[in-house]
Design a protein around this motif. Structure first.
Motif: not given
Ligand code: MGD
Ligand code: MGD
Ligand code: SF4
Ligand code: MO
Length: 674
Positions: A1-25
């Motif tokens: 699990m990697t916590t990061t910031t949304c790559p689209f608009c400037a609201v800047g929402c927080g999101l969590v990327l669930d990583v499995a097998g070297g890919r974002v699942a």
């Protein structure tokens, strides 16, 4: 699990990327995030879809015999460095330029800015803020002393009145839009100024459906009513503003009746809006591109600033003049000095003391005259003055105005170098293409619209041989014989912070906590500044500046009888390079469209879904019609996400004389069934 910031608009929402097998699942919202609070919009939920697209660029490409072919990094870097060296030898340092990315990190933008100035010796560095909120940067600097959003998003919950001008917030800043609607449901009056009937306009207490490009008349009409009824904040004006009498006397002609004649909005509605906004204890004023993307963009920003100052709404909780910045890191790219006239932190390049500080930090002589804007670089390329251009994460062939001019101008360069995730329309005409790592594949920071600097964290490895932009720039600097000494993202940030007072107290370590910090944050113990101008305006007194209505550069006539405006769709983003590769987003709006009012459609025998041609003095584009009363008679509206049906084949490149912003929000067109 990697916590990061949304790559689209400037609201800047927080999101969590669930990583499995070297890919974002999978993607999940960050529950504890102070702004998004466990929510994401459709784009956020789908933010990982494009990552593993088979169309990602994985190797550098070089044009050989007219075709782009994969080559080793060494070869691509050597070719790019040689092209930059040749251009500088033959045409001087200003024969080259850099376009930075508002989608990449602050560290990438700082590297791009430093590369232009310290390695290439030019101030020719700019980015998409030019076609977005450059008038906010210019206008609010003049009136308040800082061009950024004054108040935090959270102030939506602290205000007594919401005034939204030329911004389609539920679609483009969706998590903020939801917060505005929730406040409205609790009883906070909502006023919307927009020629289109947006989702927010439908919910509003007052929808002022003004004629395109008449916002100054509308605001001056409001100000006239405010002074006429004594709704201004006299004590605030005395204590905190200057130029009050000049403003007041400039408004004489702007009676609500005169404003009604120019804007098409009934005088009673203008007075109503003035009363609701001015009589509220606090009013949160937000605006978007409907304000800035006009030849009068900077002056309209000034008019809105006048309105907020006269009603005592700057520097107070629940108030403010709030430009809703667009791209995930456009605030950051401006802060990093990826602009032709300022170093990081808005320190002017033509201030000798500032320049000396950067010269001694970097050990090089730096150019003193402001450089070319991104659009001026295109003209210089067309005229042969600019010979080599490096474009990082931007697709000007689709997103800049002026018909086929952009592609023709870039085609005249000796060498076009592009760093990208995908083979965009701009990358397709490049001579060298570098594959770039995306937000999920690198460390760094983004700065959101409310000046909130937040961590971006590497969750997975970049595909193939893709690199972070700052790494590419350091490698290129080395080939140019002037290494920049950038070693890792935390180090780049530390170098930047040491040179940038508003970021001076920040570091990657301090930004680890959810939500990061808002600038200005000048010292290591400073808690950050969610609200600007609280102890008086950054420039001292708030400056009131009289401004007058100027019409759009191009008005309808017999040959081009309709007005075209442009806007955005919730499920698509920018040039579409990321959203069109997310199946759940793409299926919602898979093709270009033009909205047209039933009366205009009937006259032309156009029905919903019918193919239509939109023509202007600059070109034409074929797309499909949506017959709808979301647009008023005489106005058609196109989203700009579709390269195959781009409104920028017809939009006007007439410029705002102050911020050099093109008038993307209005031009004259003819529409016909085809
Ligand atoms: N889904 C999605 N979200 C995005 C983006 C995206 O591409 N897709 N892009 C991001 C970016 S880069 C940006 S800058 C922001 C932009 O976000 P917004 O500022 O909301 O941008 P637009 O929808 O282009 O324009 C806003 C509104 O201006 C209105 N308008 C047009 N002309 C006038 C006028 O003369 N006066 C007034 N008052 N209004 C007018 C339009 O009808 C439209 O509703 O969105 C960001 N968010
Ligand atoms: N007619 C009309 N035209 C407009 C507008 C309008 O309202 N109407 N709006 C204008 C506005 S506000 C804006 S901001 C511009 C936006 O114009 P652009 O900036 O050209 O649009 P984007 O699609 O955001 O392009 C960014 C590119 O960056 C790439 N990218 C994403 N992340 C990274 C990264 O980390 N590194 C690198 N190297 N690349 C990356 C993406 O693949 C994408 O191709 O469009 C402008 N054009
Ligand atoms: S509102 Fe903006 S930052 Fe938040 S999830 Fe949607 S696109 Fe991402
Ligand atoms: Mo933007």
């Amino acid at each position: 699990m990697t916590t990061t910031t949304c790559p689209f608009c400037a609201v800047g929402c927080g999101l969590v990327l669930d990583v499995a097998g070297g890919r974002v699942a999978g993607v999940a919202p960050e529950r504890a995030h102070p702004v998004s609070r466990g929510q994401l919009c459709a784009k956020g939920w789908n933010a990982a879809q494009f990552l593993a697209s088979p169309e990602r660029l994985t190797r550098p490409l070089l044009r050989r015999n007219g075709r782009l072919e994969p080559v080793p990094w060494d070869v691509a870097l050597a070719t790019a460095a040689a092209a930059l060296a040749t251009a500088r030898r033959e045409g001087g340092s200003d024969a080259v330029g850099v376009v930075a990315s508002a989608r990449a990190t602050n560290e990438d933008a700082f590297a791009a800015m430093k590369f232009a100035r310290a390695v290439l010796g030019t101030n020719n560095v700019d980015h998409c803020a030019r076609v977005c909120h450059a008038p906010s940067v210019a206008g609010l600097r003049r009136t308040l002393g800082s061009g950024a959003m004054t108040n935090p998003i959270a102030d939506v919950d602290e205000t007594d009145c919401l005034l939204v001008v030329g911004a389609d917030v539920t679609e483009n800043h969706a998590i903020l839009g939801a917060r505005i609607l929730a406040a409205h449901e609790r009883g906070v009056p909502l006023l919307v100024v927009d020629p289109r009937r947006t989702r927010l306009a439908r919910a509003a207490d007052v929808h002022a459906q003004i004629r395109l490009g008449t916002d100054i008349a509308f605001v001056n009409g409001m100000l006239h009513a405010i002074f006429a009824h004594g709704w201004e904040d006299g004590a605030y004006l005395d204590a905190r503003c200057e130029n009050v009498d000049a403003l007041r006397s400039s408004l004489a002609r702007w009676t609500p009746d005169e404003a009604a004649r120019v804007t098409g909005v009934p005088a009673a509605t203008i007075v109503d809006a003035a009363r609701l906004y001015a009589a509220s204890r606090r009013g949160w004023l937000a605006y978007g591109l409907g304000v800035t993307q006009h030849v009068s963009g900077t002056e309209t920003v000034i008019a809105l600033s006048n309105l907020a100052l006269v009603t005592g709404n700057v520097g107070v909780v629940g108030g403010g003049v709030n430009p809703l910045r667009g791209q995930n890191n456009v605030q950051g790219a401006c802060d990093m000095g990826a602009l032709p006239d300022v170093y990081p932190g808005y320190q002017p390049v033509d201030d000798p003391a500032v320049r000396r500080r950067f010269e001694s930090a970097w050990g090089v002589a730096l150019p003193s005259a402001p450089g070319l804007t991104s659009l001026a670089m295109q003209h210089a390329a067309y005229d042969g003055r600019l010979k080599t251009l490096l474009v990082i994460g931007e697709d000007p062939v689709v997103t800049d105005p002026g018909g086929r001019f952009v592609a023709r101008a870039l085609g005249r360069l000796d060498c076009l170098i592009v760093a990208e995730l995908f083979l965009t329309e701009t990358a397709k005409i490049a001579d060298v293409v570098f594959p770039a790592a995306s937000f999920a594949e690198k460390d760094g920071t983004f700065t959101s619209t409310e000046r909130r600097v937040q961590r971006v964290r590497r969750a997975v490895a970049p595909p193939g041989e893709a690199w972070s932009d700052w790494e590419m720039l350091e490698a290129l600097a080395m080939r140019c014989g002037r290494p920049m000494g950038l070693r890792d993202p935390a180090g780049v940030f530390a170098e930047m912070a040491a040179l940038t007072p508003i970021y001076g107290g920040m570091s990657h370590a301090r930004l680890e906590a959810s939500g990061g910090l808002c600038w200005p944050c000048p010292t290591a113990t400073h808690p950050g500044t969610p609200r600007l101008h609280e102890a008086g305006c950054v420039r001292g007194r708030g400056r009131l500046i009289p401004v007058d209505q100027t019409p759009p550069a191009e008005l309808p006539d017999a040959e081009y009888p309709l007005q075209l405006t442009t806007f955005r769709l919730h499920h698509q983003y920018g040039s579409g390079s990321m959203t069109r590769r997310a199946p759940l987003l793409e299926r919602e709006n898979p093709r270009g469209l033009v909205w047209i009012h039933a009366s205009d459609a009937a006259r032309r025998r156009i029905t919903t879904g019918a193919p239509v041609r939109v023509r202007s003095r600059r070109g034409e584009v074929t797309t499909r019609a949506v017959v709808s009363d979301d647009v008023p008679p005489g106005v058609v509206a196109m989203p700009y996400h579709f390269a195959e049906a781009s409104p920028n084949l017809v939009t006007n490149d007439a410029l705002d004389p102050i911020a050099r912003m093109p008038e993307l929000k209005v031009c004259a067109v003819a529409v016909e069934a085809c």
